[in-house]
Scaffold this motif. Structure first.
Motif, short mmCIF file in Angstrom:
data_model
loop_
_atom_site.label_atom_id
_atom_site.label_comp_id
_atom_site.label_asym_id
_atom_site.label_seq_id
_atom_site.Cartn_x
_atom_site.Cartn_y
_atom_site.Cartn_z
N LYS A 299 -49.13 -13.95 -81.92
CA LYS A 299 -49.77 -15.21 -81.55
C LYS A 299 -50.77 -14.91 -80.44
O LYS A 299 -50.45 -14.22 -79.48
N GLY A 300 -51.99 -15.41 -80.60
CA GLY A 300 -53.01 -15.16 -79.59
C GLY A 300 -54.37 -15.67 -80.00
O GLY A 300 -54.50 -16.53 -80.87
N GLU A 301 -55.38 -15.09 -79.40
CA GLU A 301 -56.76 -15.55 -79.60
C GLU A 301 -57.39 -14.89 -80.82
O GLU A 301 -57.22 -13.70 -81.07
N MET A 302 -58.14 -15.71 -81.56
CA MET A 302 -58.91 -15.21 -82.70
C MET A 302 -60.17 -14.53 -82.19
O MET A 302 -60.68 -14.94 -81.17
N PRO A 303 -60.70 -13.54 -82.83
CA PRO A 303 -60.20 -12.88 -84.03
C PRO A 303 -59.26 -11.72 -83.73
O PRO A 303 -58.85 -11.00 -84.63
N VAL B 154 -53.87 -15.40 -94.87
CA VAL B 154 -53.66 -16.85 -94.95
C VAL B 154 -53.88 -17.44 -93.56
O VAL B 154 -53.20 -17.07 -92.60
N TYR B 155 -54.85 -18.32 -93.50
CA TYR B 155 -55.17 -19.04 -92.27
C TYR B 155 -54.63 -20.47 -92.43
O TYR B 155 -55.36 -21.36 -92.83
N GLY B 156 -53.36 -20.64 -92.16
CA GLY B 156 -52.71 -21.93 -92.35
C GLY B 156 -52.71 -22.76 -91.07
O GLY B 156 -53.55 -22.56 -90.17
N ASP B 157 -51.76 -23.66 -91.00
CA ASP B 157 -51.66 -24.54 -89.83
C ASP B 157 -51.53 -23.77 -88.52
O ASP B 157 -52.01 -24.22 -87.49
N LYS B 158 -50.87 -22.61 -88.57
CA LYS B 158 -50.67 -21.82 -87.35
C LYS B 158 -51.97 -21.19 -86.84
O LYS B 158 -52.00 -20.68 -85.73
N ALA B 159 -53.03 -21.24 -87.63
CA ALA B 159 -54.30 -20.63 -87.23
C ALA B 159 -55.34 -21.65 -86.80
O ALA B 159 -56.49 -21.30 -86.56
N LYS B 160 -54.96 -22.92 -86.70
CA LYS B 160 -55.93 -23.97 -86.38
C LYS B 160 -56.48 -23.87 -84.96
O LYS B 160 -57.64 -24.20 -84.72
N ASP B 161 -55.66 -23.45 -84.02
CA ASP B 161 -56.10 -23.33 -82.62
C ASP B 161 -56.58 -21.91 -82.37
O ASP B 161 -55.78 -20.98 -82.31
N LYS C 279 -57.41 -20.33 -79.87
CA LYS C 279 -56.91 -19.72 -78.62
C LYS C 279 -55.44 -19.32 -78.73
O LYS C 279 -54.94 -18.56 -77.92
N SER C 280 -54.75 -19.87 -79.74
CA SER C 280 -53.31 -19.61 -79.90
C SER C 280 -52.97 -19.60 -81.39
O SER C 280 -52.21 -20.42 -81.88
N ALA C 281 -53.55 -18.65 -82.10
CA ALA C 281 -53.46 -18.61 -83.56
C ALA C 281 -52.48 -17.55 -84.03
O ALA C 281 -52.21 -16.57 -83.34
N GLU C 282 -51.98 -17.77 -85.23
CA GLU C 282 -51.19 -16.78 -85.96
C GLU C 282 -51.71 -16.75 -87.40
O GLU C 282 -51.96 -17.79 -87.98
N VAL C 283 -51.86 -15.55 -87.94
CA VAL C 283 -52.38 -15.36 -89.29
C VAL C 283 -51.39 -14.52 -90.08
O VAL C 283 -50.78 -13.61 -89.53
#
Length: 78
Positions: free
Chosen positions: A28-32, A58-65, A67-71
């Motif tokens: 969990k962290g900042e994109m990209p 997969v860029y699902g709901d966890k990737a919406k933010d 600054k705090s994304a998970e892919v």
């Protein structure tokens, strides 16, 4: 997409075949950066053998933010 769903105008679709995949979750962290870190896990992995077929992210709901994304990565395996 569900079978029979119309592809939105300006987009295309690709059917990904059923086969064996290993799931690799990004930290969990900042994109990209999280995507890069997940791929580093794949490139250094020794617990599975890659097929080099259909790999996808997969860029699902966890990737919406951003600054705090998970892919989630799905890597085709032998």
């Amino acid at each position: 997409m569900a079978p029979g769903t119309k592809v939105p105008k300006g987009m295309t679709h690709l059917k990904i075949p059923a086969q064996d995949y290993v799931h690799v979750a990004s930290p969990k962290g900042e994109m990209p950066g999280v995507v890069v870190e997940a791929w580093k896990k794949v490139w250094s992995a020794t617990d599975f053998k890659r097929k080099y077929s259909y790999d996808f992210e997969v860029y699902g709901d966890k990737a919406k933010d951003p600054k705090s994304a998970e892919v989630d990565l799905y890597i085709s395996t032998l």
